[in-house]
Design a protein around this motif. Structure first.
Motif, short mmCIF file in Angstrom:
data_model
loop_
_atom_site.label_atom_id
_atom_site.label_comp_id
_atom_site.label_asym_id
_atom_site.label_seq_id
_atom_site.Cartn_x
_atom_site.Cartn_y
_atom_site.Cartn_z
N HIS A 60 0.85 -1.19 0.00
CA HIS A 60 0.00 0.00 0.00
C HIS A 60 0.88 1.24 0.00
CE1 HIS A 60 0.60 1.18 4.22
NE2 HIS A 60 0.49 -0.08 4.54
N SER A 61 0.32 2.33 -0.50
CA SER A 61 1.06 3.59 -0.60
C SER A 61 1.25 4.20 0.78
CB SER A 61 0.31 4.59 -1.48
OG SER A 61 0.11 4.06 -2.77
N ALA A 62 2.46 4.72 1.02
CA ALA A 62 2.76 5.39 2.28
C ALA A 62 3.11 6.86 2.05
CB ALA A 62 3.92 4.69 2.99
N SER A 63 3.33 7.22 0.80
CA SER A 63 3.63 8.61 0.47
C SER A 63 2.98 8.95 -0.88
CB SER A 63 5.14 8.85 0.40
OG SER A 63 5.72 8.03 -0.60
N SER A 64 2.80 10.23 -1.11
CA SER A 64 2.23 10.67 -2.39
C SER A 64 3.24 10.47 -3.50
CB SER A 64 1.83 12.14 -2.31
OG SER A 64 0.84 12.34 -1.35
N LEU A 78 -0.56 13.11 -12.46
CA LEU A 78 -1.39 12.34 -11.55
C LEU A 78 -0.74 12.35 -10.18
CD1 LEU A 78 -2.16 9.18 -13.72
CD2 LEU A 78 -3.66 11.13 -13.30
N ILE A 79 -1.54 12.60 -9.16
CA ILE A 79 -1.05 12.57 -7.78
C ILE A 79 -1.73 11.39 -7.09
CG2 ILE A 79 -0.77 13.84 -5.63
CD1 ILE A 79 -1.39 16.41 -7.38
N ASP A 80 -0.96 10.33 -6.86
CA ASP A 80 -1.46 9.12 -6.21
C ASP A 80 -1.14 9.25 -4.73
OD1 ASP A 80 -2.38 6.59 -5.59
OD2 ASP A 80 -0.71 5.54 -6.51
N ILE A 81 -2.19 9.39 -3.90
CA ILE A 81 -1.96 9.59 -2.47
C ILE A 81 -2.33 8.33 -1.70
CG2 ILE A 81 -2.32 12.08 -2.59
CD1 ILE A 81 -5.11 11.55 -1.33
N PRO A 82 -1.79 8.17 -0.48
CA PRO A 82 -2.15 7.02 0.35
C PRO A 82 -3.63 7.08 0.75
CG PRO A 82 -0.22 8.15 1.24
CD PRO A 82 -0.78 9.00 0.15
N GLY A 83 -4.23 5.91 0.95
CA GLY A 83 -5.62 5.84 1.35
C GLY A 83 -5.83 5.74 2.85
N TYR A 84 -4.79 5.38 3.60
CA TYR A 84 -4.92 5.28 5.05
C TYR A 84 -4.91 6.66 5.69
CZ TYR A 84 -4.19 0.23 5.08
OH TYR A 84 -4.33 -1.12 4.90
N THR A 85 -5.78 6.87 6.67
CA THR A 85 -5.86 8.16 7.34
C THR A 85 -4.60 8.47 8.15
OG1 THR A 85 -7.08 7.16 9.18
CG2 THR A 85 -8.37 8.21 7.44
N PHE A 87 -1.86 8.78 6.99
CA PHE A 87 -1.06 9.62 6.10
C PHE A 87 -1.83 10.85 5.63
CE2 PHE A 87 0.19 5.12 5.47
CZ PHE A 87 1.45 5.19 6.05
N VAL A 88 -2.65 11.41 6.52
CA VAL A 88 -3.49 12.54 6.16
C VAL A 88 -2.67 13.74 5.69
CG1 VAL A 88 -3.70 13.52 8.49
CG2 VAL A 88 -5.55 13.84 6.82
N GLY A 89 -1.47 13.92 6.20
CA GLY A 89 -0.60 15.01 5.75
C GLY A 89 -0.28 14.90 4.26
N MET A 91 -2.21 13.48 2.08
CA MET A 91 -3.46 13.78 1.38
C MET A 91 -3.67 15.29 1.25
SD MET A 91 -6.02 11.18 3.30
CE MET A 91 -5.57 9.48 3.58
N ILE A 92 -3.48 16.01 2.34
CA ILE A 92 -3.68 17.46 2.33
C ILE A 92 -2.71 18.14 1.38
CG2 ILE A 92 -3.51 19.56 3.74
CD1 ILE A 92 -4.59 17.81 6.09
N GLY A 93 -1.45 17.72 1.42
CA GLY A 93 -0.46 18.29 0.51
C GLY A 93 -0.82 18.08 -0.94
N GLY A 94 -1.29 16.89 -1.28
CA GLY A 94 -1.70 16.60 -2.65
C GLY A 94 -2.91 17.39 -3.09
N LEU A 95 -3.85 17.58 -2.19
CA LEU A 95 -5.05 18.34 -2.52
C LEU A 95 -4.74 19.79 -2.86
CD1 LEU A 95 -7.52 16.90 0.12
CD2 LEU A 95 -7.80 16.80 -2.38
N ARG A 96 -3.74 20.34 -2.23
CA ARG A 96 -3.37 21.74 -2.50
C ARG A 96 -2.87 21.94 -3.93
NH1 ARG A 96 -2.21 24.89 2.48
NH2 ARG A 96 -2.72 23.51 4.20
N ALA A 97 -2.31 20.89 -4.51
CA ALA A 97 -1.74 21.00 -5.85
C ALA A 97 -2.72 20.62 -6.96
CB ALA A 97 -0.49 20.12 -5.95
N ALA A 98 -3.83 20.00 -6.60
CA ALA A 98 -4.73 19.43 -7.60
C ALA A 98 -5.72 20.45 -8.16
CB ALA A 98 -5.50 18.28 -6.99
#
Length: 108
Positions: A60-64, A78-85, A87-89, A91-98
């Motif tokens: 499973h993914s541990a980093s974006s 494409l920004i593939d982010i981890p699905g586990y909560t 790693f919410v940091g 997720m937030i970092g990836g959302l800022r760039a999308a």
């Protein structure tokens, strides 16, 4: 390497819970666009976005991951982010760039 104007760049994040198929979707999109000759497999540890040993071992993914390719004269990021909560940091970092997101849902 081609230079792209901002209007020709798409930043797409893949959202979904762990195991929903985000990384597999990345592989399918890359293969469909001709960016890779064949799709990698999570169980084999051959995917483009899960590249470090920890991600391969735990499957499973541990980093974006940022994966870029060209399709129809557009640069797709494409920004593939981890699905586990946990790693919410990431997720937030990836959302800022999308610009837009794709939500993957495991229907089972």
């Amino acid at each position: 390497m081609a230079n792209f104007e901002a209007k020709d760049i798409r930043n797409i994040i893949l959202l979904g819970h762990s195991g929903s198929g985000k990384t597999t979707l990345v592989e399918a999109l890359l293969h469909g666009a001709g960016a890779i000759p064949r799709m990698g497999n999570i169980n084999d540890g051959t995917t483009i976005s899960d590249y470090n040993d920890d991600e391969k071992d735990k499957r499973h993914s541990a980093s974006s991951s940022l994966i870029s390719f060209t399709y129809n004269s557009k640069k797709i990021n494409l920004i593939d982010i981890p699905g586990y909560t946990d790693f919410v940091g990431e997720m937030i970092g990836g959302l800022r760039a999308a610009d837009v997101c794709i939500v993957a849902v495991n229907a089972t």
